[in-house]
Design an enzyme around this catalytic site. Structure first.
Site, PDB file in Angstrom:
ATOM      1  N   SER A 141     -37.004 -54.329  31.254  1.00 26.07           N
ATOM      2  CA  SER A 141     -35.611 -54.594  30.890  1.00 26.07           C
ATOM      3  C   SER A 141     -34.766 -53.374  31.207  1.00 26.07           C
ATOM      4  O   SER A 141     -35.235 -52.228  31.136  1.00 26.07           O
ATOM      5  CB  SER A 141     -35.506 -54.906  29.396  1.00 26.07           C
ATOM      6  N   TYR A 154     -36.926 -51.739  21.032  1.00 30.54           N
ATOM      7  CA  TYR A 154     -37.206 -52.553  22.208  1.00 30.54           C
ATOM      8  C   TYR A 154     -36.986 -51.739  23.485  1.00 30.54           C
ATOM      9  O   TYR A 154     -37.822 -51.744  24.393  1.00 30.54           O
ATOM     10  CB  TYR A 154     -36.283 -53.772  22.184  1.00 30.54           C
ATOM     11  N   LYS A 158     -39.786 -50.783  26.297  1.00 28.42           N
ATOM     12  CA  LYS A 158     -39.655 -51.163  27.709  1.00 28.42           C
ATOM     13  C   LYS A 158     -39.686 -49.938  28.613  1.00 28.42           C
ATOM     14  O   LYS A 158     -40.190 -50.002  29.746  1.00 28.42           O
ATOM     15  CB  LYS A 158     -38.379 -51.964  27.927  1.00 28.42           C
TER      16      LYS A 158
END
Length: 265
Positions: A141, A154, A158
């Site tokens: 991402s 998150y 990533k």
């Protein structure tokens, strides 16, 4: 000369491959001729089909290492090979890091970094024995390469996933190629949960240089390419699928009206 991608005879495993981006990846692999196993905790609402082929669903809680081992044993027993692993399972709720606390952050990191690591390790014996070489595709991402307020854990996971892919590309060469597809915003069945109404979603899309969000199948196309022989000399790479990225904030302050072509009918 026109070249097409043909994955006939190859077996692919897509984690989280039943909904959203994962379903787009599953369908793209099916369209290229692969046999596809899609795993998730819950079954899809209906069969995942494309080009006359149907993906096989296998349930698995990927946060359980024993369940992961059992999943890969099923693939070994039923197919005898694994040509492509797409580590797509992941995600996060929105919320400030301090409000969610360390325990929730740890769960997010587990799902988005430790689960792909666990699945990749379990798949490695099958991948390294695959005739002609195998491919692992990590679904990353843009949150891993820029500040991610509201999804800090998150984004950190990533970022770690891209580094993991680059390291495995060295450790597992030449038998297994490992790359990352770095996704920007993708339109899925849950887009309105994240971005609001259809009008708000369109406004978000206009912030992207290509003036729209990606479709799940476009993420799938990138995975098909990296799984194919056309990408036979690509390993340790990060392929950005983000429509040109994000317009820098200072430009918005200096030029409130974006200097890009308006939408046309």
């Amino acid at each position: 000369m026109t070249r097409t991608i043909d994955l006939a005879g190859r077996v692919a495993l897509v984690t989280g491959g039943t909904r959203g981006v994962g379903a787009g990846i599953t369908r793209a692999l099916l369209a290229a001729g692969a046999q596809v196993v899609a795993c998730a905790r819950r079954p899809p609402d209906g069969p995942l089909t494309e080009a006359g082929r149907t993906a096989r669903f296998l349930p698995a809680d990927l946060r359980d290492p024993e369940a992961v081992a059992g999943l890969l044993q099923r693939v070994r027993d039923d197919y005898g090979r694994l040509d492509t692993l797409v580590n797509n399972a992941g995600g996060t709720p929105y919320g400030d890091l301090a409000e969610g606390g360390a325990r929730r952050a740890a769960r997010i990191v587990e799902l988005n970094l430790l689960v792909p690591l666990t699945v990749s390790l379990a798949a490695y014996p099958l991948l390294r024995g695959c005739p002609g070489g195998a491919a692992v595709v990590m679904v990353g991402s843009v949150s891993g390469s820029r500040p991610s307020p509201g999804s800090a854990a998150y984004g950190a996971a990533k970022a770690g996933l891209e580094n993991l892919a680059r390291s495995l590309a060295v450790e597992w060469a030449p038998e297994v190629r490992v790359n990352t597809v770095v996704l920007g915003m993708v339109r899925t069945e849950r887009s309105e949960v994240h971005y609001g109404t259809a009008e708000q979603l369109a406004a978000v899309g206009r912030t992207v240089p290509l003036r729209r969000l990606a479709e799940p199948g476009e993420a799938g196309d990138a995975c098909v390419y990296l799984a194919s022989d056309l990408a036979g000399y690509i390993s340790g790479a990060s392929l950005a699928v983000h429509g040109g990225g994000e317009r820098p904030a200072f430009l918005a302050a200096a030029h409130p009206q974006p200097r890009i072509a308006p939408d046309t009918p």
